[in-house]
Design an enzyme around this catalytic site. Structure first.
Site, PDB file in Angstrom:
ATOM      1  N   PRO A 184       0.885  -1.394   0.060  1.00 35.18           N
ATOM      2  CA  PRO A 184      -0.033   0.171   0.336  1.00 35.18           C
ATOM      3  C   PRO A 184       0.777   1.139   0.278  1.00 35.18           C
ATOM      4  CG  PRO A 184      -0.054  -1.095   2.076  1.00 35.18           C
ATOM      5  CD  PRO A 184       0.625  -1.387   0.843  1.00 35.18           C
TER       6      PRO A 184
ATOM      7  N   TYR B 159      -0.528   5.542  12.965  1.00 33.85           N
ATOM      8  CA  TYR B 159      -1.908   5.661  13.385  1.00 33.85           C
ATOM      9  C   TYR B 159      -2.714   5.073  13.928  1.00 33.85           C
ATOM     10  CZ  TYR B 159       0.497   7.351   8.571  1.00 33.85           C
ATOM     11  OH  TYR B 159       0.477   7.831   7.616  1.00 33.85           O
TER      12      TYR B 159
ATOM     13  N   ARG C 192      -1.689  -4.805   9.542  1.00 33.10           N
ATOM     14  CA  ARG C 192      -0.045  -3.971   8.901  1.00 33.10           C
ATOM     15  C   ARG C 192       0.125  -3.998  10.611  1.00 33.10           C
ATOM     16  NH1 ARG C 192       3.319  -0.865   4.944  1.00 33.10           N
ATOM     17  NH2 ARG C 192       3.540  -2.687   3.944  1.00 33.10           N
TER      18      ARG C 192
ATOM     19  N   ARG D  38       8.138   1.024  -3.280  1.00 37.40           N
ATOM     20  CA  ARG D  38       8.849   1.781  -3.913  1.00 37.40           C
ATOM     21  C   ARG D  38       9.063   1.509  -5.117  1.00 37.40           C
ATOM     22  NH1 ARG D  38      13.179   3.386   0.493  1.00 37.40           N
ATOM     23  NH2 ARG D  38      13.252   1.619   1.097  1.00 37.40           N
TER      24      ARG D  38
END
Ligand SMILES: Cc1cc2nc3c(=O)[nH]c(=O)nc-3n(C[C@H](O)[C@H](O)[C@H](O)COP(=O)(O)OP(=O)(O)OC[C@H]3O[C@@H](n4cnc5c(N)ncnc54)[C@H](O)[C@@H]3O)c2cc1C
Ligand SMILES: Cc1cc2nc3c(=O)[nH]c(=O)nc-3n(C[C@H](O)[C@H](O)[C@H](O)COP(=O)(O)O)c2cc1C
Length: 777
Positions: free
Chosen positions: A431, A590, A638, A732
């Site tokens: 993601p 988060y 995750r 990436r």
């Protein structure tokens, strides 16, 4: 210069020899033992180390070569099976023989060797010999290192296993690893023959098993007899041999891992500044399982002599040479110590891999340091790798309930079935936030971005963190998934993926917590918005960037109930939008991650405190999401498996957290790390998070996704083949190249990877060019 070397082990003798040979120095070696005393049995070198020795001093290298016992194979004995692989190219030599050769050469070169002299005070020695330079080569328990600890800044860590360095008359025709399970735990032996009559036999066992077996209370002869009984089958009637130990002393030691920040200490002696340089084990140790301690010691000496080659004296040239020496050497030493650490940890945790079959256990052992990869192994022994690939493929296709194809399949191209999802291979587009949605709605950008990657060969394309409400967004450009308009926009993407590609498409649901209400990455990552900030909530009141971010308030129970309901709404919308896979984002600081980490959760209610308390809310959200998500669709979670901050989440914690999610019904753990605190000190490198995945998969017993600096097929093949992860997420490299998976397949010559039919001409040309470059017709 006049040089005094404290310690006549490999580092001290070799440094003395090479410096004396330069013809401008007089070197004295002071060694506390007698010339013919020595600890230990044989040591090993790789063929490559020998080449370096030949370049530094040809006569000693050829004497060492003549005394070496050479072999190519590694045998792994596990659960009654022996797995052999070849091409490893090792040499073994008795430590005593090695020291004799170096002593002889040092004497020939004119070094003064003083045996039986304990150096109690290096400053007195420096004065006695009017030294311009002191070399501290006094081994792993270096007294000089301790004396100047304020300069060298050593970190000395006593490791978790006990070991004993023994010998045996049992010949071995391969470097042999033996594993024996006992009622106390796993014991292992590392054995290799180093001359016509003798083999090294190192027995290693975790401290707890060592104590449980009563070895802490056994005298040396009883301990030896215990080891003989344990490995009786492999010793085949031969005895184990031990060196004498002082009365009342134990045969067993723990390995001290030594890392020093600096290797040069300056002191005032003889009326001038005199450097004290530490080399070899005194400066840095490498676990014996990687067979590199002597190599490091000898190469320190080579580089030191090289750096001093043009220094005749004088403070400035000496300072510059020593600085250059440490600068040049530090990189190689750090690299080797990191590989040695991986290897040491593997052997400390054999229990972790004990559920594997012998084939995979042996492969995991061979690739344990992450320096030896799948393709390195193929170069060493193509038949071994071909047979192992076939073994792995047979199991993977059977598990996925698919017929195995006739040809070889590289591990990263094996299929995997998870609930009702069939992944055609092991590659996931990780993601990646794109900050390109408008008012939470995805558009053409996402269709093209994700569509291109779905055509690029990965089995699963994971859309970026998608937020469960507008105030759950990181930035105004983040997508959401809770209403009909957003659902329809996402449906356009998933319809394309399903209609035009053979990839699956997943969504990562998340809530930004204290890291919300910031600018798009390219406008100032983590910086609050210039205008229109929205209020933030997190596990506890906090500010992500001290003095910069908005202060998030602690979520109330009402906030938490609303957020949980938002996750459920988003889950239903994700199903309606046609996603095949859901990932719950509990990483990177988060909202859900802020509950898990003790750095960000200081709650005093049931949702804080212990690990179980901190995981309670994320687990409640998980349970609600799981209940709302169709039973045949998988969910991954995750995690940040390491906060990289003292007092934060550690990989040990991550194993426990993974167990909690496994018990709650998670299918996979996506093993990321960090981004929880700005104080983090991550250690990057190739596949740097794969060890977390390895631990979680093999200790918690749940499938995993490895991620982080996995950037070529060789990495992915090694990780999957060793059972370090079930899937590899690649981020990436997929930004740089949407067709990363197709390109890697072509690059390694794997032809069975399907391409979009429209691209067939490109494929033919690419494969032809790559074959030409490889030199195959
Ligand atoms: C079980 C085991 C197996 C190993 N196997 C391998 C292998 O296969 N391959 C490999 O490359 N390496 C191996 N090693 C590592 C290797 O032995 C060391 O890395 C290597 O010996 C380091 O060399 P050194 O000269 O720095 O230290 P040492 O060999 O320890 O030499 C230090 C010397 O300094 C002397 N000394 C200490 N203090 C004083 C003092 N105050 N005054 C005078 N003299 C002093 C000691 O007597 C000793 O002779 C193994 C180590 C162990 C424990
Ligand atoms: C541009 C960019 C955006 C990212 N966004 C997310 C995200 O939305 N969710 C997430 O869990 N990780 C995100 N990550 C982290 C990646 O998924 C991945 O874990 C990380 O980049 C390491 O993998 P790599 O070395 O292959 O890039 C992002 C990374 C990048 C480079």
């Amino acid at each position: 210069m006049k040089i005094v070397c404290v310690g006549g082990g490999p580092a001290g003798l070799y440094a003395a020899l090479l410096l004396q040979q330069q013809g401008r120095h007089q070197v004295t070696v002071v060694e506390r033992q007698r010339a013919d005393d020595t600890v230990g049995w044989g040591v090993v070198f790789s063929d490559r180390t020998l080449d370096r020795l030949a370049g530094a001093d040809a006569p000693s290298a050829s004497a060492i070569l003549a005394a070496f016992n050479h072999w190519d194979d590694i045998d792994v004995h596990f659960k009654g099976r022996v797995v052999r692989s070849g091409g490893h190219g090792f040499c073994g030599i008795g430590r005593q023989r090695l020291l004799q050769i170096l002593q002889q050469r040092a004497i020939e070169a004119g070094v003064a060797l003083v045996f039986g002299a304990e150096a109690l005070d290096d400053q007195a020695l420096a004065a006695q010999y009017d030294a311009d330079l002191v070399i501290a080569a006094d081994g792993i328990n270096s007294r000089i290192r301790a004396r100047y600890a304020a300069t060298y800044l050593p970190a000395v860590e006593q490791r978790a296993c006990r070991f004993v360095w023994l010998g045996t008359t049992r010949p071995f025709d391969a470097f042999t690893f033996l594993f024996e399970e006992t009622e106390y735990g796993w014991f292992q032996a590392h054995a290799y023959q180093y001359d016509g009559a003798t083999s090294t036999f190192i027995v290693e066992v975790p401290q707890a098993a060592w104590e449980a077996a009563g070895l802490d209370r056994m005298d040396p002869d009883d301990a030896l007899a215990f080891c003989e009984r344990l490995f009786a089958r492999q010793l085949d009637g031969h005895r184990l041999l031990r060196k004498p130990v002082a009365a009342g002393a134990s045969l067993w030691t723990r390995f001290p891992r030594v890392v020093c920040r600096n290797w040069v200490h300056w002191q005032q002696a003889n009326g001038r500044p005199v450097p004290v340089v530490i080399i070899g084990d005194a400066a840095h140790s490498a676990h014996f399982s990687i067979g590199s301690g002597t190599k490091l010691a000898l190469e320190d000496a080579i580089e030191l002599a090289h750096a001093l080659a043009t220094v005749a004296g004088g403070l400035d040239p000496l300072t510059a040479a020593l600085d250059a020496w440490q600068g040049a050497r530090a990189v190689e030493v750090a690299r080797l110590q990191s590989a040695a650490k991986n290897s040491m940890e593997w052997f400390e945790n054999v229990q972790r891999y004990s559920a594997m079959e012998a084939e995979q256990f042996a492969y995991s052992l061979l690739t344990r340091s992450q320096r030896l990869s799948h393709e390195n192994l193929r170069l060493r022994d193509p038949a071994y790798v071909a047979a192992f690939e076939a073994w792995l493929a047979a199991r993977a296709f059977a598990a996925a309930d698919l017929p195995a194809p006739p040809g070889p399949v590289p591990p990263m191209f094996l299929p995997l079935r998870v609930r009702g999802a069939l992944l055609k291979n092991r590659i996931v587009v990780s993601p990646m936030a794109q900050y390109s949605a408008v008012d939470g709605v995805v558009g053409d950008y996402h269709l093209v971005h994700l569509g291109a990657r779905a055509m690029g060969g990965a089995a699963l394309v994971m859309a970026e963190m998608t937020c469960v409400s507008l105030d759950a967004r990181i930035t105004p450009g983040c997508p959401c998934l809770f209403d009909a308009e957003q659902t329809a926009a996402w449906r356009r993407v998933t319809d394309f993926v399903h209609g035009s590609t053979d990839a699956l498409v997943g969504v990562q649901l998340g809530h930004a917590g204290a890291k919300g209400s910031t600018r798009r990455a390219w406008d100032g990552i983590d910086q609050p918005l210039a205008l229109g900030n929205w209020p933030l909530v997190a596990a506890s009141a906090q500010q992500y960037l001290a003095g910069v971010s908005q202060v998030a308030r602690a979520a109330s129970l009402d906030d938490m109930a609303r957020i949980l309901a938002d996750f459920v709404t988003a889950t239903r919308a994700a199903h309606a939008a046609g996603f095949d896979w859901l990932e719950l984002h509990c990483a990177h600081g988060y909202l859900l991650s802020s509950f898990i980490s003790p750095l960000t959760n200081q709650r005093t209610d049931d949702y804080g405190g212990t690990l179980a308390g901190r995981c309670r809310f994320p687990l409640e959200v998980f349970a609600a999401v799981r209940a709302a998500w169709p039973a045949d669709k998988p969910i991954s979670v995750r995690l940040s498996a390491h906060d990289w901050v003292d007092g934060g989440i550690t990989p040990d914690d991550a194993v426990q957290i993974a167990r909690l999610f496994k018990d709650a019904g998670a299918d996979m753990i996506d093993c990321s790390s960090g981004q929880v605190s700005k104080l983090e000190q991550p250690v990057y490198g190739r596949m740097y998070q794969a060890p977390f995945s390895d631990r979680i998969r093999n200790e918690a017993g749940i499938a995993t996704i490895a991620v982080g600096a996995i950037y070529d097929a060789d990495h992915a093949n090694s990780i999957v083949a060793a059972g370090r992860a079930d899937l590899c997420a690649v981020a990436r490299p997929h930004l740089a190249n949407p067709a990363w998976t197709l390109m890697e397949a072509a690059r390694i010559g794997y032809r069975a990877q399907p391409w979009p039919v429209q691209y067939a001409p490109a494929r033919m040309q690419l494969e032809r060019e790559l074959e030409r470059a490889r030199g195959t017709p």
